[in-house]
Design a protein around this motif. Structure first.
Motif, PDB file in Angstrom:
ATOM      1  N   VAL A  80      24.672 -24.092 -26.452  1.00 24.74           N
ATOM      2  CA  VAL A  80      26.136 -24.016 -26.344  1.00 24.74           C
ATOM      3  C   VAL A  80      26.778 -25.082 -27.234  1.00 24.74           C
ATOM      4  O   VAL A  80      27.773 -24.826 -27.919  1.00 24.74           O
ATOM      5  N   ALA A  81      26.171 -26.286 -27.237  1.00 25.75           N
ATOM      6  CA  ALA A  81      26.706 -27.378 -28.070  1.00 25.75           C
ATOM      7  C   ALA A  81      26.565 -27.054 -29.554  1.00 25.75           C
ATOM      8  O   ALA A  81      27.463 -27.331 -30.353  1.00 25.75           O
ATOM      9  N   ASP A  82      25.438 -26.446 -29.923  1.00 32.16           N
ATOM     10  CA  ASP A  82      25.180 -26.155 -31.341  1.00 32.16           C
ATOM     11  C   ASP A  82      26.189 -25.171 -31.934  1.00 32.16           C
ATOM     12  O   ASP A  82      26.429 -25.165 -33.133  1.00 32.16           O
ATOM     13  N   ARG A  83      26.764 -24.346 -31.083  1.00 28.35           N
ATOM     14  CA  ARG A  83      27.766 -23.392 -31.589  1.00 28.35           C
ATOM     15  C   ARG A  83      28.999 -24.115 -32.116  1.00 28.35           C
ATOM     16  O   ARG A  83      29.766 -23.562 -32.884  1.00 28.35           O
ATOM     17  N   LEU A  84      29.203 -25.342 -31.668  1.00 30.18           N
ATOM     18  CA  LEU A  84      30.352 -26.125 -32.138  1.00 30.18           C
ATOM     19  C   LEU A  84      29.876 -27.350 -32.941  1.00 30.18           C
ATOM     20  O   LEU A  84      30.502 -28.402 -32.917  1.00 30.18           O
ATOM     21  N   LYS A  85      28.782 -27.192 -33.644  1.00 25.97           N
ATOM     22  CA  LYS A  85      28.183 -28.317 -34.365  1.00 25.97           C
ATOM     23  C   LYS A  85      29.140 -28.942 -35.370  1.00 25.97           C
ATOM     24  O   LYS A  85      29.085 -30.142 -35.630  1.00 25.97           O
ATOM     25  N   PHE A  86      30.038 -28.123 -35.926  1.00 25.97           N
ATOM     26  CA  PHE A  86      30.980 -28.658 -36.927  1.00 25.97           C
ATOM     27  C   PHE A  86      31.896 -29.729 -36.322  1.00 25.97           C
ATOM     28  O   PHE A  86      32.523 -30.489 -37.051  1.00 25.97           O
ATOM     29  N   MET A  87      31.943 -29.806 -34.996  1.00 22.62           N
ATOM     30  CA  MET A  87      32.782 -30.814 -34.347  1.00 22.62           C
ATOM     31  C   MET A  87      32.022 -32.116 -34.085  1.00 22.62           C
ATOM     32  O   MET A  87      32.624 -33.126 -33.702  1.00 22.62           O
ATOM     33  N   ASP A  88      30.711 -32.084 -34.307  1.00 20.65           N
ATOM     34  CA  ASP A  88      29.896 -33.286 -34.031  1.00 20.65           C
ATOM     35  C   ASP A  88      30.291 -34.466 -34.912  1.00 20.65           C
ATOM     36  O   ASP A  88      30.317 -35.611 -34.454  1.00 20.65           O
ATOM     37  N   GLU A  89      30.579 -34.165 -36.190  1.00 16.34           N
ATOM     38  CA  GLU A  89      30.851 -35.218 -37.154  1.00 16.34           C
ATOM     39  C   GLU A  89      31.987 -36.139 -36.693  1.00 16.34           C
ATOM     40  O   GLU A  89      31.959 -37.346 -36.919  1.00 16.34           O
ATOM     41  N   ASN A  90      32.977 -35.538 -36.055  1.00 15.36           N
ATOM     42  CA  ASN A  90      34.114 -36.336 -35.577  1.00 15.36           C
ATOM     43  C   ASN A  90      34.029 -36.633 -34.076  1.00 15.36           C
ATOM     44  O   ASN A  90      35.011 -37.028 -33.459  1.00 15.36           O
ATOM     45  N   HIS A  91      32.859 -36.396 -33.534  1.00 12.20           N
ATOM     46  CA  HIS A  91      32.604 -36.667 -32.110  1.00 12.20           C
ATOM     47  C   HIS A  91      33.588 -35.936 -31.194  1.00 12.20           C
ATOM     48  O   HIS A  91      33.999 -36.478 -30.167  1.00 12.20           O
ATOM     49  N   THR A  92      33.981 -34.738 -31.584  1.00 13.27           N
ATOM     50  CA  THR A  92      34.942 -33.996 -30.765  1.00 13.27           C
ATOM     51  C   THR A  92      34.341 -32.733 -30.154  1.00 13.27           C
ATOM     52  O   THR A  92      35.066 -31.919 -29.590  1.00 13.27           O
ATOM     53  N   ASN A  93      33.033 -32.596 -30.274  1.00 16.15           N
ATOM     54  CA  ASN A  93      32.387 -31.414 -29.690  1.00 16.15           C
ATOM     55  C   ASN A  93      32.414 -31.548 -28.156  1.00 16.15           C
ATOM     56  O   ASN A  93      31.740 -32.412 -27.598  1.00 16.15           O
ATOM     57  N   PRO A  94      33.193 -30.703 -27.481  1.00 15.10           N
ATOM     58  CA  PRO A  94      33.308 -30.866 -26.026  1.00 15.10           C
ATOM     59  C   PRO A  94      31.985 -30.597 -25.296  1.00 15.10           C
ATOM     60  O   PRO A  94      31.799 -31.047 -24.166  1.00 15.10           O
ATOM     61  N   HIS A  95      31.091 -29.876 -25.954  1.00 14.88           N
ATOM     62  CA  HIS A  95      29.798 -29.569 -25.333  1.00 14.88           C
ATOM     63  C   HIS A  95      28.734 -30.606 -25.660  1.00 14.88           C
ATOM     64  O   HIS A  95      27.593 -30.506 -25.215  1.00 14.88           O
ATOM     65  N   ASN A  96      29.100 -31.549 -26.514  1.00 14.57           N
ATOM     66  CA  ASN A  96      28.191 -32.657 -26.830  1.00 14.57           C
ATOM     67  C   ASN A  96      29.073 -33.863 -27.161  1.00 14.57           C
ATOM     68  O   ASN A  96      29.090 -34.363 -28.274  1.00 14.57           O
ATOM     69  N   SER A  97      29.800 -34.311 -26.156  1.00 15.54           N
ATOM     70  CA  SER A  97      30.882 -35.257 -26.413  1.00 15.54           C
ATOM     71  C   SER A  97      30.414 -36.705 -26.469  1.00 15.54           C
ATOM     72  O   SER A  97      29.322 -37.059 -26.024  1.00 15.54           O
ATOM     73  N   PHE A  98      31.287 -37.502 -27.039  1.00 10.32           N
ATOM     74  CA  PHE A  98      31.074 -38.941 -27.128  1.00 10.32           C
ATOM     75  C   PHE A  98      30.828 -39.534 -25.737  1.00 10.32           C
ATOM     76  O   PHE A  98      30.011 -40.411 -25.553  1.00 10.32           O
ATOM     77  N   HIS A  99      31.533 -39.009 -24.752  1.00  8.55           N
ATOM     78  CA  HIS A  99      31.463 -39.581 -23.401  1.00  8.55           C
ATOM     79  C   HIS A  99      30.296 -39.040 -22.578  1.00  8.55           C
ATOM     80  O   HIS A  99      29.625 -39.785 -21.880  1.00  8.55           O
ATOM     81  N   ASP A 100      30.087 -37.732 -22.641  1.00 10.65           N
ATOM     82  CA  ASP A 100      29.129 -37.107 -21.718  1.00 10.65           C
ATOM     83  C   ASP A 100      27.882 -36.529 -22.376  1.00 10.65           C
ATOM     84  O   ASP A 100      26.976 -36.106 -21.664  1.00 10.65           O
ATOM     85  N   GLY A 101      27.864 -36.484 -23.700  1.00 12.89           N
ATOM     86  CA  GLY A 101      26.727 -35.840 -24.353  1.00 12.89           C
ATOM     87  C   GLY A 101      26.624 -34.402 -23.886  1.00 12.89           C
ATOM     88  O   GLY A 101      27.615 -33.673 -23.840  1.00 12.89           O
TER      89      GLY A 101
END
Lengths: 134, 192
Positions: A80-101
């Motif tokens: 689920v997180a990988d589907r939004l991988k483009f958001m990882d660079e800015n740490h804004t992926n809600p499925h792999n977030s800065f706060h909760d991973g």
């Protein structure tokens, strides 16, 4: 003997009538439930019935889902997180977030039968880095 | 040359020409349906790149590789396949040559995936899938039974209605974002 046959016929008739009545009542009841507990558009489009997510025959006993239930279809937290991988660079992926991973539960934001909530928006303005929660 | 011989020669020549042209068409259909060919167009580069990351694109232990046309053309009949392939071919060449393909909002068009991924294509390879009684993920038995039920009711859903990232390893949106970002990622100030 004649009376016995009459009584047995009456019992059969009553049981049959009751079954038909119960079956007829069950359909509208299901329709009412599905109208009350509507699905989000992406799941409604799939024409799912209640039992696709909930277990058991009695809607009164349906339990809210756990994240693991969602993942029986959606694969894994990583998928689920990988589907939004483009958001990882800015740490804004809600499925792999800065706060909760990967440890955030689905229902923290997503809700099937009511409006979803954006957990990030409790602290952040997300207009420029996130869509509406589906 | 008498009439019978003339007709015979005509049939032989016609047959040879027909067979020859069929072989040529078959060869053309074959070489214009894979990721190498489709990905040679600028607008299809993200699709071809992410396809290669997917199980269907060769990222599997068997080395099996599907072709774009296996999923993106209907497989109900040879005639339907050929008509759609011709129509898509003409459209794609025209659009790629005469329009600005950078203007196409591919990210938004992913929402219409039901229209350009064909279940008949999926099921022409996954032939026994809907009748399986055991599966690594038992949930799939339930969802595939639902697919069959909807089909029988005349109110079908498509394979890709659920399998929304199939064929591109769930990475198409990310790849498309490299070309045209969805978000500016600016102004992420804390509101309180």
């Amino acid at each position: 003997m004649k009376y016995l046959l009459l009584i047995m016929s009456a019992i059969v008739a009553i049981v049959s009538f009751s079954s038909v009545t119960i079956a007829e009542e069950k359909e509208p009841e299901l329709a009412e439930l599905m109208a009350e507990y509507q699905l989000r558009p992406h799941h409604r489009k799939l024409k799912f019935e209640c039992v696709m997510c909930h277990e058991g025959d009695d809607p009164e006993e349906y339990e809210p889902l756990e994240t693991e239930n969602c993942l029986t279809c959606h694969g894994s937290r990583q998928k689920v997180a990988d589907r939004l991988k483009f958001m990882d660079e800015n740490h804004t992926n809600p499925h792999n977030s800065f706060h909760d991973g990967l440890d955030l539960d689905c229902y923290e934001c997503h809700a099937e039968h009511e409006e979803p909530a954006n957990l990030c928006q409790e602290c952040h303005t997300t207009d420029n880095w996130m869509n509406e929660v589906p | 040359m008498n009439k019978k011989v003339f007709i015979f020669v005509l049939i032989v020549i016609g047959g040879l020409l027909g067979m020859g042209s069929s072989l040529i068409i078959s060869e053309v259909v074959h070489v214009t349906g894979n990721a190498e060919f489709c990905g040679s167009c600028h607008s299809m580069e993200p699709m071809a790149k992410t396809f290669k990351l997917d199980t269907h694109g060769g990222n599997n232990r068997h080395g099996f590789v599907a072709e774009c046309a296996d999923c993106h053309l209907p497989h109900d009949s040879v005639l339907g396949y050929m008509i759609d392939k011709t129509a898509h071919g003409i459209n794609d060449v025209f659009v790629e040559t005469f329009t600005d393909v950078d203007e196409i909002d591919w990210i938004a068009r992913r929402e219409n995936r039901d229209e350009f991924v064909y279940s008949s294509g999926c099921l022409s390879c996954h032939q026994g899938l809907l009748d399986k009684t055991e599966a690594e993920n038992p949930k799939s038995l339930q969802t595939h039974a639902h697919y069959k039920k909807q089909l029988e009711k005349g109110d079908p859903i498509q394979c890709v209605s659920c399998h929304v990232t199939v064929g591109h390893a769930g990475q198409l949106r990310t790849e498309l974002n490299k070309l045209k970002p969805e978000f500016s990622f600016s102004d992420s100030t804390e509101s309180h």
